[in-house]
Structure formats: structure tokens, C-alpha cells
Motif scaffolding. Sequence first.
Motif, mmCIF file in Angstrom:
data_model
loop_
_atom_site.group_PDB
_atom_site.id
_atom_site.type_symbol
_atom_site.label_atom_id
_atom_site.label_comp_id
_atom_site.label_asym_id
_atom_site.label_seq_id
_atom_site.Cartn_x
_atom_site.Cartn_y
_atom_site.Cartn_z
ATOM 1 N N ALA A 101 0.847 -1.189 0.000
ATOM 2 C CA ALA A 101 0.000 0.000 0.000
ATOM 3 C C ALA A 101 0.885 1.242 0.000
ATOM 4 C CB ALA A 101 -0.904 0.002 1.222
ATOM 5 N N LYS A 102 0.417 2.277 -0.696
ATOM 6 C CA LYS A 102 1.102 3.567 -0.652
ATOM 7 C C LYS A 102 0.660 4.292 0.599
ATOM 8 C CE LYS A 102 1.499 4.271 -5.643
ATOM 9 N NZ LYS A 102 1.116 5.116 -6.766
ATOM 10 N N PRO A 103 1.489 5.044 1.241
ATOM 11 C CA PRO A 103 2.901 5.238 0.911
ATOM 12 C C PRO A 103 3.710 3.997 1.289
ATOM 13 C CG PRO A 103 2.384 6.424 2.922
ATOM 14 C CD PRO A 103 1.097 5.822 2.408
ATOM 15 N N ILE A 104 4.621 3.620 0.426
ATOM 16 C CA ILE A 104 5.400 2.409 0.615
ATOM 17 C C ILE A 104 6.715 2.727 1.319
ATOM 18 C CG2 ILE A 104 6.380 2.630 -1.694
ATOM 19 C CD1 ILE A 104 6.514 -0.436 -1.792
ATOM 20 N N ASP A 105 7.093 1.852 2.214
ATOM 21 C CA ASP A 105 8.398 1.952 2.859
ATOM 22 C C ASP A 105 9.394 1.269 1.924
ATOM 23 O OD1 ASP A 105 10.738 1.617 4.319
ATOM 24 O OD2 ASP A 105 9.695 1.125 6.178
ATOM 25 N N PRO A 106 10.333 2.025 1.346
ATOM 26 C CA PRO A 106 11.281 1.415 0.418
ATOM 27 C C PRO A 106 12.028 0.221 1.001
ATOM 28 C CG PRO A 106 11.446 3.794 0.312
ATOM 29 C CD PRO A 106 10.549 3.469 1.472
ATOM 30 N N ASP A 107 12.288 0.234 2.298
ATOM 31 C CA ASP A 107 12.996 -0.885 2.931
ATOM 32 C C ASP A 107 12.186 -2.181 2.836
ATOM 33 O OD1 ASP A 107 15.197 0.668 3.582
ATOM 34 O OD2 ASP A 107 14.408 1.175 5.565
ATOM 35 N N ASP A 108 10.864 -2.071 2.962
ATOM 36 C CA ASP A 108 10.007 -3.261 2.832
ATOM 37 C C ASP A 108 10.080 -3.817 1.410
ATOM 38 O OD1 ASP A 108 9.215 -3.023 5.469
ATOM 39 O OD2 ASP A 108 7.322 -2.015 4.980
ATOM 40 N N LEU A 109 10.076 -2.929 0.431
ATOM 41 C CA LEU A 109 10.161 -3.362 -0.963
ATOM 42 C C LEU A 109 11.521 -3.987 -1.235
ATOM 43 C CD1 LEU A 109 8.968 -3.557 -3.799
ATOM 44 C CD2 LEU A 109 9.808 -1.228 -4.213
ATOM 45 N N ILE A 110 12.573 -3.376 -0.769
ATOM 46 C CA ILE A 110 13.925 -3.911 -0.968
ATOM 47 C C ILE A 110 14.040 -5.301 -0.366
ATOM 48 C CG2 ILE A 110 16.357 -3.623 -0.294
ATOM 49 C CD1 ILE A 110 15.741 -0.514 -0.531
ATOM 50 N N GLU A 111 13.524 -5.464 0.827
ATOM 51 C CA GLU A 111 13.564 -6.776 1.487
ATOM 52 C C GLU A 111 12.797 -7.820 0.666
ATOM 53 O OE1 GLU A 111 11.772 -8.706 5.545
ATOM 54 O OE2 GLU A 111 12.697 -6.732 5.710
ATOM 55 N N ALA A 112 11.642 -7.434 0.148
ATOM 56 C CA ALA A 112 10.836 -8.361 -0.658
ATOM 57 C C ALA A 112 11.555 -8.728 -1.954
ATOM 58 C CB ALA A 112 9.470 -7.752 -0.952
ATOM 59 N N ILE A 113 12.152 -7.740 -2.608
ATOM 60 C CA ILE A 113 12.855 -7.998 -3.865
ATOM 61 C C ILE A 113 14.055 -8.907 -3.630
ATOM 62 C CG2 ILE A 113 14.279 -6.959 -5.695
ATOM 63 C CD1 ILE A 113 12.365 -4.495 -5.530
ATOM 64 N N THR A 114 14.861 -8.566 -2.659
ATOM 65 C CA THR A 114 16.069 -9.380 -2.426
ATOM 66 C C THR A 114 15.713 -10.785 -1.942
ATOM 67 O OG1 THR A 114 16.343 -8.424 -0.202
ATOM 68 C CG2 THR A 114 17.574 -7.385 -2.012
#
Length: 117
Positions: A101-114
Motif C-alpha cells: 500500500a502507498k505510501p510504501i516503505d522502500p525498505d520493505d520493498l527492498i527486502e521483498a525484492i532481495t
Amino acid sequence: MTHVLIVDDEPLLREELEEALELEDLDVSVSDSVPNALAQCAETDFDAVVTDLKMPDVGGLEFLHQLKEMGFKGAMFVVSGHGAESSREEAMSLGAVACFAKPIDPDDLIEAITGAV
């Protein structure tokens, strides 16, 4: 190096996510529309895509459909400023690894991607 495509019509969000992911040594490309993103995907093998659900003209769900048809093998992530649970469920059924959900915490996205690539 992990190559990520960010697709969002909001310039500030694209820039914020691009900067955050690049700080984590991810190779990042950006697109402001699904047609541009599809052209990029036809030329580049991305490890992951991050797409907004609601965009002018063609939305994120159609993008996920088209990626599947292209045989995209990378991880797919969805970001939405709208609380439409049905759209998130459809995104997951199309193969999205996670919905944020926006606003997104970039750290959460980075963790998911990695964790996914």
C-alpha cells in the motif's frame, strides 16, 4: 546484479524508489507507463518489476497479464494507493509476489525484492 523495473505514473514515487533501490546496489530502470514498460521488457531481462495498479490508459493488472503472456520469469510486485482488495487478489493470482500500500516503505520493498530474486 539484480535488475529492477519500476512502473508508476507518479514521478516522485518513481524517483524515491529508484534512489532507495540503487543505494542497495540494485540496477534500476523506470517507466511512467505500461506501454513504455512493455517495450523495455521486450528488450531487457528484468529480475523484478514493481508496478502501480492504477495508472492512466493501461493499469498494473493489464501489465501483469501482458508480462505473463510474454513469458516473464522475474518477480512481480504491486504498489497501490487504492484499497481495492479484489485488485490485489487478482494481482496475486497473476503471480505477484507481494502487494504494498502507498505510501510504501522502500525498505520493505527492498527486502521483498532481495528475498524473491
